[in-house]
Design a protein around this motif. Structure first.
Motif, PDB file in Angstrom:
ATOM      1  N   LEU A 118       0.805  -1.225   0.000  1.00 14.95           N
ATOM      2  CA  LEU A 118       0.000   0.000   0.000  1.00 14.95           C
ATOM      3  C   LEU A 118       0.838   1.274   0.000  1.00 14.95           C
ATOM      4  O   LEU A 118       0.342   2.334   0.340  1.00 14.95           O
ATOM      5  CB  LEU A 118      -0.914   0.026   1.235  1.00 14.95           C
ATOM      6  N   LYS A 119       2.081   1.198  -0.398  1.00 20.76           N
ATOM      7  CA  LYS A 119       2.966   2.369  -0.344  1.00 20.76           C
ATOM      8  C   LYS A 119       2.391   3.580  -1.059  1.00 20.76           C
ATOM      9  O   LYS A 119       2.561   4.712  -0.622  1.00 20.76           O
ATOM     10  CB  LYS A 119       4.336   2.021  -0.927  1.00 20.76           C
ATOM     11  N   HIS A 120       1.717   3.372  -2.158  1.00 20.98           N
ATOM     12  CA  HIS A 120       1.173   4.492  -2.932  1.00 20.98           C
ATOM     13  C   HIS A 120       0.063   5.240  -2.194  1.00 20.98           C
ATOM     14  O   HIS A 120      -0.281   6.345  -2.551  1.00 20.98           O
ATOM     15  CB  HIS A 120       0.684   4.000  -4.298  1.00 20.98           C
ATOM     16  N   TYR A 121      -0.506   4.645  -1.140  1.00 18.23           N
ATOM     17  CA  TYR A 121      -1.551   5.325  -0.372  1.00 18.23           C
ATOM     18  C   TYR A 121      -0.982   6.368   0.574  1.00 18.23           C
ATOM     19  O   TYR A 121      -1.687   7.233   1.046  1.00 18.23           O
ATOM     20  CB  TYR A 121      -2.376   4.314   0.432  1.00 18.23           C
ATOM     21  N   ASN A 122       0.312   6.277   0.897  1.00 15.77           N
ATOM     22  CA  ASN A 122       0.976   7.240   1.761  1.00 15.77           C
ATOM     23  C   ASN A 122       0.220   7.448   3.080  1.00 15.77           C
ATOM     24  O   ASN A 122      -0.057   8.572   3.492  1.00 15.77           O
ATOM     25  CB  ASN A 122       1.155   8.574   1.023  1.00 15.77           C
ATOM     26  N   ILE A 123      -0.118   6.359   3.730  1.00 14.10           N
ATOM     27  CA  ILE A 123      -0.826   6.406   5.008  1.00 14.10           C
ATOM     28  C   ILE A 123       0.154   6.858   6.083  1.00 14.10           C
ATOM     29  O   ILE A 123       1.231   6.295   6.228  1.00 14.10           O
ATOM     30  CB  ILE A 123      -1.420   5.023   5.343  1.00 14.10           C
ATOM     31  N   LYS A 124      -0.198   7.895   6.826  1.00 18.08           N
ATOM     32  CA  LYS A 124       0.712   8.494   7.800  1.00 18.08           C
ATOM     33  C   LYS A 124       0.415   8.073   9.239  1.00 18.08           C
ATOM     34  O   LYS A 124       1.297   8.076  10.075  1.00 18.08           O
ATOM     35  CB  LYS A 124       0.648  10.023   7.720  1.00 18.08           C
ATOM     36  N   ASN A 125      -0.833   7.773   9.556  1.00 13.88           N
ATOM     37  CA  ASN A 125      -1.222   7.430  10.928  1.00 13.88           C
ATOM     38  C   ASN A 125      -1.631   5.970  10.989  1.00 13.88           C
ATOM     39  O   ASN A 125      -2.649   5.580  10.416  1.00 13.88           O
ATOM     40  CB  ASN A 125      -2.378   8.319  11.399  1.00 13.88           C
ATOM     41  N   TYR A 126      -0.813   5.174  11.670  1.00  7.55           N
ATOM     42  CA  TYR A 126      -1.095   3.744  11.761  1.00  7.55           C
ATOM     43  C   TYR A 126      -0.307   3.135  12.911  1.00  7.55           C
ATOM     44  O   TYR A 126       0.605   3.759  13.462  1.00  7.55           O
ATOM     45  CB  TYR A 126      -0.762   3.027  10.446  1.00  7.55           C
ATOM     46  N   ILE A 127      -0.685   1.930  13.236  1.00  8.20           N
ATOM     47  CA  ILE A 127       0.030   1.144  14.236  1.00  8.20           C
ATOM     48  C   ILE A 127       0.695   0.006  13.473  1.00  8.20           C
ATOM     49  O   ILE A 127       0.057  -0.620  12.617  1.00  8.20           O
ATOM     50  CB  ILE A 127      -0.936   0.599  15.303  1.00  8.20           C
ATOM     51  N   GLN A 128       1.949  -0.251  13.770  1.00  7.81           N
ATOM     52  CA  GLN A 128       2.669  -1.316  13.083  1.00  7.81           C
ATOM     53  C   GLN A 128       3.002  -2.431  14.072  1.00  7.81           C
ATOM     54  O   GLN A 128       3.550  -2.164  15.133  1.00  7.81           O
ATOM     55  CB  GLN A 128       3.957  -0.746  12.483  1.00  7.81           C
ATOM     56  N   VAL A 129       2.642  -3.654  13.699  1.00  9.13           N
ATOM     57  CA  VAL A 129       2.942  -4.833  14.516  1.00  9.13           C
ATOM     58  C   VAL A 129       3.901  -5.706  13.712  1.00  9.13           C
ATOM     59  O   VAL A 129       3.538  -6.216  12.651  1.00  9.13           O
ATOM     60  CB  VAL A 129       1.654  -5.613  14.864  1.00  9.13           C
ATOM     61  N   ASN A 130       5.128  -5.837  14.198  1.00  9.77           N
ATOM     62  CA  ASN A 130       6.140  -6.680  13.554  1.00  9.77           C
ATOM     63  C   ASN A 130       6.251  -7.975  14.351  1.00  9.77           C
ATOM     64  O   ASN A 130       6.477  -7.928  15.564  1.00  9.77           O
ATOM     65  CB  ASN A 130       7.502  -5.979  13.530  1.00  9.77           C
ATOM     66  N   ILE A 131       6.103  -9.096  13.662  1.00  8.73           N
ATOM     67  CA  ILE A 131       6.160 -10.395  14.333  1.00  8.73           C
ATOM     68  C   ILE A 131       7.259 -11.227  13.681  1.00  8.73           C
ATOM     69  O   ILE A 131       7.308 -11.358  12.462  1.00  8.73           O
ATOM     70  CB  ILE A 131       4.804 -11.131  14.238  1.00  8.73           C
ATOM     71  N   GLU A 132       8.124 -11.791  14.521  1.00  8.64           N
ATOM     72  CA  GLU A 132       9.158 -12.671  13.990  1.00  8.64           C
ATOM     73  C   GLU A 132       9.350 -13.858  14.916  1.00  8.64           C
ATOM     74  O   GLU A 132       9.152 -13.766  16.125  1.00  8.64           O
ATOM     75  CB  GLU A 132      10.477 -11.923  13.781  1.00  8.64           C
ATOM     76  N   TYR A 133       9.710 -14.978  14.283  1.00 11.44           N
ATOM     77  CA  TYR A 133      10.043 -16.168  15.055  1.00 11.44           C
ATOM     78  C   TYR A 133      11.407 -15.991  15.692  1.00 11.44           C
ATOM     79  O   TYR A 133      12.323 -15.451  15.075  1.00 11.44           O
ATOM     80  CB  TYR A 133      10.094 -17.414  14.161  1.00 11.44           C
ATOM     81  N   ILE A 134      11.517 -16.427  16.919  1.00  7.64           N
ATOM     82  CA  ILE A 134      12.807 -16.507  17.597  1.00  7.64           C
ATOM     83  C   ILE A 134      12.922 -17.923  18.151  1.00  7.64           C
ATOM     84  O   ILE A 134      11.984 -18.712  18.030  1.00  7.64           O
ATOM     85  CB  ILE A 134      12.948 -15.432  18.701  1.00  7.64           C
ATOM     86  N   ASP A 135      14.043 -18.246  18.761  1.00  6.02           N
ATOM     87  CA  ASP A 135      14.300 -19.624  19.204  1.00  6.02           C
ATOM     88  C   ASP A 135      13.165 -20.241  20.020  1.00  6.02           C
ATOM     89  O   ASP A 135      12.806 -21.388  19.820  1.00  6.02           O
ATOM     90  CB  ASP A 135      15.590 -19.693  20.024  1.00  6.02           C
ATOM     91  N   ASN A 136      12.603 -19.489  20.946  1.00  7.31           N
ATOM     92  CA  ASN A 136      11.593 -20.080  21.833  1.00  7.31           C
ATOM     93  C   ASN A 136      10.203 -19.475  21.658  1.00  7.31           C
ATOM     94  O   ASN A 136       9.422 -19.474  22.583  1.00  7.31           O
ATOM     95  CB  ASN A 136      12.050 -19.960  23.290  1.00  7.31           C
ATOM     96  N   GLY A 137       9.887 -18.967  20.485  1.00  6.39           N
ATOM     97  CA  GLY A 137       8.544 -18.428  20.266  1.00  6.39           C
ATOM     98  C   GLY A 137       8.529 -17.287  19.275  1.00  6.39           C
ATOM     99  O   GLY A 137       9.115 -17.374  18.191  1.00  6.39           O
ATOM    100  N   ARG A 138       7.885 -16.195  19.674  1.00  3.71           N
ATOM    101  CA  ARG A 138       7.742 -15.031  18.796  1.00  3.71           C
ATOM    102  C   ARG A 138       8.166 -13.757  19.516  1.00  3.71           C
ATOM    103  O   ARG A 138       7.909 -13.587  20.701  1.00  3.71           O
ATOM    104  CB  ARG A 138       6.286 -14.872  18.358  1.00  3.71           C
ATOM    105  N   LYS A 139       8.723 -12.867  18.743  1.00  2.67           N
ATOM    106  CA  LYS A 139       9.019 -11.512  19.202  1.00  2.67           C
ATOM    107  C   LYS A 139       8.023 -10.607  18.487  1.00  2.67           C
ATOM    108  O   LYS A 139       7.933 -10.622  17.254  1.00  2.67           O
ATOM    109  CB  LYS A 139      10.454 -11.133  18.833  1.00  2.67           C
ATOM    110  N   ILE A 140       7.270  -9.825  19.258  1.00  2.00           N
ATOM    111  CA  ILE A 140       6.227  -8.978  18.689  1.00  2.00           C
ATOM    112  C   ILE A 140       6.508  -7.541  19.105  1.00  2.00           C
ATOM    113  O   ILE A 140       6.467  -7.201  20.288  1.00  2.00           O
ATOM    114  CB  ILE A 140       4.825  -9.425  19.171  1.00  2.00           C
TER     115      ILE A 140
END
Length: 152
Positions: A118-140
């Motif tokens: 959605l880069k072309h929408y240029n949304i300025k106000n939002y919440i970002q949730v980054n989720i990644e696997y780590i050795d013993n679960g997830r980092k959020i």
């Protein structure tokens, strides 16, 4: 209702799908109409699992699944509509032609997986949730952006 400040610019760790869903439920208490939430993470990282918790908080009892094949799932709640968009199968140019403005800029809560399309929408106000696997679960990691900058 929980204040979004409880979550902004914080890192959480979960070890199981249940813990990830429970964090999603707690996070949902801070959401309000017109919020846009971007979810980032590799395939299978837990984005949809987190969203399942959000939907459960809002009373959606059917098991949410990835919207990859449907693009948008709409849910009516007592607070407002909740939209789950999964843009995985799209490229940046295709998403411009979908007419999703009513979801993005309406009165509902918008939960978007693969929001980089959605880069072309240029949304300025939002919440970002980054989720990644780590050795013993997830980092959020949860960040709030206003006017395109991290809100401290």
């Amino acid at each position: 209702m929980t204040d979004i400040n409880t979550f902004k610019n914080k890192i959480f760790y979960t070890e199981t799908d249940t813990e990830t869903r429970n964090l999603g439920k707690k996070f949902a208490a801070a959401l309000k109409p017109k919020d846009i939430v971007f979810f980032n993470g590799d395939l299978g990282a837990g984005k949809t699992t987190f969203i399942q918790g959000i939907l459960f908080y809002f009373g959606i009892r059917k098991f949410a699944r990835s919207a990859s094949f449907m693009l948008v799932s709409e849910f009516e709640t007592k607070l407002c509509p909740v939209y789950h968009l999964d843009l995985y199968r799209l490229d940046e140019n295709t998403s411009m032609d979908l007419g999703i403005d009513e979801y993005l800029f309406g009165n509902g809560i918008c939960l978007i997986e693969w929001a980089d399309r959605l880069k072309h929408y240029n949304i300025k106000n939002y919440i970002q949730v980054n989720i990644e696997y780590i050795d013993n679960g997830r980092k959020i990691e949860i960040k709030k952006f206003e006017k395109g900058k991290i809100k401290k």
